[in-house]
Scaffold this motif. Structure first.
Motif, PDB file in Angstrom:
ATOM      1  N   ALA A 110      62.646  17.205  85.891  1.00 40.69           N
ATOM      2  CA  ALA A 110      62.134  17.993  84.781  1.00 40.69           C
ATOM      3  C   ALA A 110      60.611  17.955  84.801  1.00 40.69           C
ATOM      4  O   ALA A 110      60.002  17.068  85.389  1.00 40.69           O
ATOM      5  N   ILE A 163      62.965  22.519  82.505  1.00 39.65           N
ATOM      6  CA  ILE A 163      63.648  22.426  83.790  1.00 39.65           C
ATOM      7  C   ILE A 163      63.528  23.786  84.459  1.00 39.65           C
ATOM      8  O   ILE A 163      63.864  24.813  83.857  1.00 39.65           O
ATOM      9  N   ILE A 173      68.023  13.385  83.317  1.00 44.14           N
ATOM     10  CA  ILE A 173      66.592  13.375  83.619  1.00 44.14           C
ATOM     11  C   ILE A 173      66.095  11.937  83.718  1.00 44.14           C
ATOM     12  O   ILE A 173      65.378  11.580  84.654  1.00 44.14           O
TER      13      ILE A 173
END
Length: 78
Positions: free
Chosen positions: A57, A66, A50
């Motif tokens: 996300a 997510i 991420i």
């Protein structure tokens, strides 16, 4: 950036993108541990993905989620 009206809700996505109520999705939201379990890796690895921008996300307050579409997009790219 236009100021939100009082009572408006926005979600801020990693990378600065903004989701308004018009763009909310009904896709399932997965937690970082759930995605880590599915991919058979550690939650730290998911947070690293991420942070690098490889996996998108959504932040909901302090929570990181997510969507199924974001996970599928990541899996298709790898």
């Amino acid at each position: 950036m236009e100021r939100a009206r009082k009572g408006s809700y926005f979600l801020f996505m990693k990378g600065g993108a903004v989701m308004s109520p018009d763009t909310f999705t009904t896709e399932p939201l997965y937690t970082v541990p759930e995605v880590a379990h599915y991919l058979r890796c550690s939650p730290r690895t998911i947070f690293d993905l991420i942070h690098r921008g490889d996996l998108h996300a959504v932040k909901i307050g302090r929570l990181t989620r997510i969507t199924a579409g974001q996970l599928a997009a990541y899996l298709n790219r790898t």
